[in-house]
Enzyme design. Structure first.
Site, PDB file in Angstrom:
ATOM      1  N   ILE A  25       8.865  -1.891  -1.309  1.00 36.69           N
ATOM      2  CA  ILE A  25       9.548  -2.873  -2.147  1.00 36.69           C
ATOM      3  C   ILE A  25      10.129  -2.221  -3.394  1.00 36.69           C
ATOM      4  O   ILE A  25      11.221  -2.580  -3.861  1.00 36.69           O
ATOM      5  CB  ILE A  25       8.601  -4.044  -2.525  1.00 36.69           C
ATOM      6  CG1 ILE A  25       9.397  -5.224  -3.104  1.00 36.69           C
ATOM      7  CG2 ILE A  25       7.531  -3.597  -3.498  1.00 36.69           C
ATOM      8  CD1 ILE A  25      10.281  -5.907  -2.104  1.00 36.69           C
ATOM      9  N   SER A  38       2.706   6.947  -8.988  1.00 45.80           N
ATOM     10  CA  SER A  38       2.300   6.644  -7.617  1.00 45.80           C
ATOM     11  C   SER A  38       1.517   7.821  -7.071  1.00 45.80           C
ATOM     12  O   SER A  38       1.860   8.975  -7.327  1.00 45.80           O
ATOM     13  CB  SER A  38       3.532   6.387  -6.740  1.00 45.80           C
ATOM     14  OG  SER A  38       3.167   6.249  -5.377  1.00 45.80           O
ATOM     15  N   ARG A  39       0.480   7.546  -6.310  1.00 44.53           N
ATOM     16  CA  ARG A  39      -0.310   8.639  -5.741  1.00 44.53           C
ATOM     17  C   ARG A  39       0.416   9.331  -4.593  1.00 44.53           C
ATOM     18  O   ARG A  39       0.150  10.496  -4.295  1.00 44.53           O
ATOM     19  CB  ARG A  39      -1.660   8.103  -5.244  1.00 44.53           C
ATOM     20  CG  ARG A  39      -2.556   7.575  -6.356  1.00 44.53           C
ATOM     21  CD  ARG A  39      -3.935   7.244  -5.833  1.00 44.53           C
ATOM     22  NE  ARG A  39      -4.783   6.651  -6.863  1.00 44.53           N
ATOM     23  CZ  ARG A  39      -5.443   7.337  -7.790  1.00 44.53           C
ATOM     24  NH1 ARG A  39      -5.356   8.652  -7.802  1.00 44.53           N
ATOM     25  NH2 ARG A  39      -6.183   6.715  -8.689  1.00 44.53           N
ATOM     26  N   LYS A  68       5.133 -10.085  -7.155  1.00 50.15           N
ATOM     27  CA  LYS A  68       4.375 -11.202  -6.611  1.00 50.15           C
ATOM     28  C   LYS A  68       3.491 -10.718  -5.469  1.00 50.15           C
ATOM     29  O   LYS A  68       3.838  -9.744  -4.786  1.00 50.15           O
ATOM     30  CB  LYS A  68       5.318 -12.326  -6.164  1.00 50.15           C
ATOM     31  CG  LYS A  68       6.264 -11.957  -5.007  1.00 50.15           C
ATOM     32  CD  LYS A  68       5.588 -12.118  -3.659  1.00 50.15           C
ATOM     33  CE  LYS A  68       6.389 -11.520  -2.548  1.00 50.15           C
ATOM     34  NZ  LYS A  68       5.671 -11.507  -1.269  1.00 50.15           N
ATOM     35  N   ASP A 119       1.514 -13.554   1.840  1.00 45.78           N
ATOM     36  CA  ASP A 119       2.347 -12.656   1.045  1.00 45.78           C
ATOM     37  C   ASP A 119       3.811 -13.080   1.135  1.00 45.78           C
ATOM     38  O   ASP A 119       4.463 -13.237   0.100  1.00 45.78           O
ATOM     39  CB  ASP A 119       2.159 -11.210   1.482  1.00 45.78           C
ATOM     40  CG  ASP A 119       2.957 -10.249   0.620  1.00 45.78           C
ATOM     41  OD1 ASP A 119       2.508  -9.944  -0.498  1.00 45.78           O
ATOM     42  OD2 ASP A 119       4.043  -9.823   1.057  1.00 45.78           O
TER      43      ASP A 119
END
Length: 308
Positions: free
Chosen positions: A14, A36-37, A90, A168
């Site tokens: 996303i 971010s990993r 969201k 979701d």
């Protein structure tokens, strides 16, 4: 006014598909870093965690949290404590009560907390709201069905507690519903289908109403193949209003009256930039409350295991 310097935290599908392009297209917003990993963006500073970003990263004003919802509360609290504005993808969290401390933190720090509902910014949603405002609504039906393997490939978190499963995407429909109807709605019954190997539902049927007894039904399903369905149909005393394509197209008795390109995420960032000027917050929890009530009231059915 200088640009709002934003770091994206959590760089999955996303973030890549929607957030990066939206930030680039919105005047007053600049993408300054990524945390971010597992992923990064060429030519941008990259950090493994939000803590490392805040300690070692470039100057930023805000973070956009695109991580799975199970970890967003702690990340948002860390960012607010560091004096940053916070945008929440969201759903804003895994529970309703966990948002209250964040709202208080943002208020006390005079920083923005923005719980986003991108589907409310679909181009036909406001025309639908305006049209329904002057009609007597007889019933509403939501048909929101998509293929989880297409839209959430390999995303195991969605099947864990707090991942919401079919809610979701379903919460997108509920975010539109709570925007276009003139009165608050609530859940009266729910049927939830849980795969035998998952902790979140793969399908759900809901019954809702408002204080006046409006009949509202919703069908959510993650097992749809072929054409995907993101439709809301309202029967009124002056015809049938249909929102399709997730709120992009509005039709009255089959005649299209609103259709425009999708700019949902650009509108989110325009709103975020505007809120951050004064440190105001925008946290509407109505869609999340409906999902929570569906879990509270839902009859649980065990169905075949899900294999991605």
């Amino acid at each position: 006014m200088t640009d709002l310097r934003i770091a994206i935290v959590g760089f999955g599908k996303i973030a890549r598909d929607q957030h990066v392009g939206a930030i680039a297209a919105v005047p007053g917003a600049t993408l300054a870093a990524v945390a971010s990993r597992n992923a990064s963006l060429p030519e941008l500073p990259h950090f493994a965690t939000v803590e490392e970003l805040l300690e070692k990263g470039p100057p930023i004003d805000a973070v956009s949290l695109c991580t799975p919802p199970q970890v967003r509360r702690a990340q948002a609290a860390t960012a607010l404590a560091a004096g940053k504005h916070v945008m929440l993808e969201k759903p804003p969290g895994t529970g309703v009560a966990e948002l209250d401390p964040l709202i208080a933190m943002a208020r006390d720090a005079k920083r923005t907390l923005f719980a986003t509902w991108h589907s409310r910014y679909a181009p036909a949603v406001e025309p639908a709201r305006a049209w329904l405002a002057s009609r007597r609504i007889k019933s509403v039906h939501i048909n929101w069905k998509e293929d989880v393997r297409v839209w959430h490939p390999g995303q195991a978190w969605i099947w864990e507690p707090g991942g919401l499963g079919v809610f979701d995407p379903g919460i997108n429909a509920l975010s539109i519903l709570t925007r276009i109807l003139p009165r608050p709605v609530f859940v009266t019954a729910a049927e939830l289908d849980f795969p035998a190997n998952c902790q979140a539902p793969i399908a759900a049927d809901l019954k809702l109403t408002d204080i006046g007894g409006l009949a509202i039904t919703a069908e959510f399903d993650f097992r749809q193949t072929g054409p995907q369905s993101w439709d809301i149909v309202a029967e009124t005393d002056q015809g049938q209003m249909t929102l399709s394509r997730g709120g992009r197209i509005m039709a009255i008795d089959g005649k299209v009256v609103a259709d425009a390109p999708d700019q949902e995420y650009r509108e989110l960032y325009r709103r975020f930039v505007k809120l951050a000027v004064t440190g105001a917050s925008d946290v509407d929890l109505a869609p999340l409350r409906l999902v929570a009530d569906a879990f509270l009231l839902g009859r649980r059915n065990i169905v075949e295991p899900f294999v991605d």
